[in-house]
Scaffold this active site. Structure first.
Site, PDB file in Angstrom:
ATOM      1  N   ASP A  84      -1.170  -0.516   6.042  1.00 15.56           N
ATOM      2  CA  ASP A  84      -1.488  -0.327   7.492  1.00 15.56           C
ATOM      3  C   ASP A  84      -3.083  -0.241   7.725  1.00 15.56           C
ATOM      4  OD1 ASP A  84      -2.904   3.044   7.499  1.00 15.56           O
ATOM      5  OD2 ASP A  84      -2.298   2.038   5.285  1.00 15.56           O
ATOM      6  N   ASP A 112       0.701  -1.055  -0.091  1.00 10.08           N
ATOM      7  CA  ASP A 112       0.112  -0.003   0.050  1.00 10.08           C
ATOM      8  C   ASP A 112       0.791   1.265   0.144  1.00 10.08           C
ATOM      9  OD1 ASP A 112      -2.604   1.384   0.679  1.00 10.08           O
ATOM     10  OD2 ASP A 112      -1.578   1.844   2.563  1.00 10.08           O
ATOM     11  N   LEU A 113       0.502   2.350  -0.304  1.00  9.84           N
ATOM     12  CA  LEU A 113       1.380   3.595  -0.410  1.00  9.84           C
ATOM     13  C   LEU A 113       0.981   4.478   0.906  1.00  9.84           C
ATOM     14  CD1 LEU A 113       1.130   4.519  -4.392  1.00  9.84           C
ATOM     15  CD2 LEU A 113       3.169   3.810  -3.139  1.00  9.84           C
ATOM     16  N   ASP A 114      -0.363   5.174   0.579  1.00  9.36           N
ATOM     17  CA  ASP A 114      -0.554   6.063   1.526  1.00  9.36           C
ATOM     18  C   ASP A 114      -0.540   5.633   3.154  1.00  9.36           C
ATOM     19  OD1 ASP A 114      -0.846   7.831  -0.578  1.00  9.36           O
ATOM     20  OD2 ASP A 114      -3.043   7.783  -0.700  1.00  9.36           O
TER      21      ASP A 114
END
Length: 238
Positions: free
Chosen positions: A188, A16-18
């Protein structure tokens, strides 16, 4: 590092990025403020167009077209376009104005401050296994220096429905030519990242950045395979 499920051999890692690789909150606040300010300046009749009015149009569009939820960029663009149509602009004028607003949004959206430890961890991992980014958001990794670590980036909308739907997870496995059980997804969010990955047959790593207790969090639907508190811990798994 805490283990909840037995790990299979890891032949690739998806991220995941954000909020997994960097703090996305200040970026979103700044981006929202700057793009809305530009929207208000585009036409005199939009000068008093409030964030609340924007949100009402956004909700209205979602009610009319539920699937637009999966493409947050198009959802935003269409909402801005609708705001311009509502003040009497022609479709061509509204489209032009929406594109201009989205250009401002895209600029600020990728003013991401990536922690040095993220670069160090990704560089080390990329030397060992293929890395892929899977995001529901609209940040552009090539604009803040993370694209160099990834084989490719999958984005909700263009590449399928948003996580936790399995579209992008399956597409990543297909493109990597790997069985899902040999891919570790790191994120997250316990719903979109952990539950989504586990349900499609991948292994899941929860990065716990806020000292949460997995046994007391309401959206802990499925246990991850492993829990970490910093990206550097992943290098010990590979």
């Amino acid at each position: 590092m805490h283990f909840y499920r037995r790990l299979q051999p890891i032949k690739a890692i998806t991220f995941d990025l954000d909020d997994t690789l960097y703090d996305n909150h200040p970026v979103i606040l700044k981006t929202t403020a700057e793009s809305h300010r530009f929207l208000q300046s585009w036409h005199p009749d939009l000068h008093d167009f409030s964030v609340e009015a924007y949100q009402q149009l956004r909700d209205q569009l979602l009610t009319q077209e539920p699937d637009i939820y999966h493409d947050v960029t198009e959802w935003r663009r269409r909402t801005v376009e609708l705001a311009m149509l509502n003040i009497g602009l022609t479709p061509a004028e509204a489209q032009e104005g929406a594109n201009k607003v989205m250009a401002v949004f895209a600029h600020w959206r990728s003013q991401v401050d990536v922690p040095p430890e993220t670069h160090v961890a990704l560089a080390a991992l990329a030397e060992k296994v293929p890395l892929v980014a899977i995001t529901n958001g609209n940040a552009e990794p090539h604009l803040f220096g993370l694209d160099r670590y990834f084989q490719f980036v999958l984005r909700a909308g263009p590449h399928g429905r948003a996580k936790p739907y399995q579209d992008m997870y399956h597409l990543a496995a297909q493109r990597l030519n790997l069985a899902p059980e040999n891919i570790l997804h790191v994120g997250d969010d316990l719903t979109t990242d952990v539950a989504g990955a586990v349900r499609c047959g991948m292994q899941a790593c929860w990065i716990n950045l806020r000292e949460g207790n997995l046994m007391q969090i309401a959206d802990a639907r499925l246990l991850p395979h492993v829990e970490i508190t910093q990206l550097a811990s992943l290098t010990a798994l590979i």
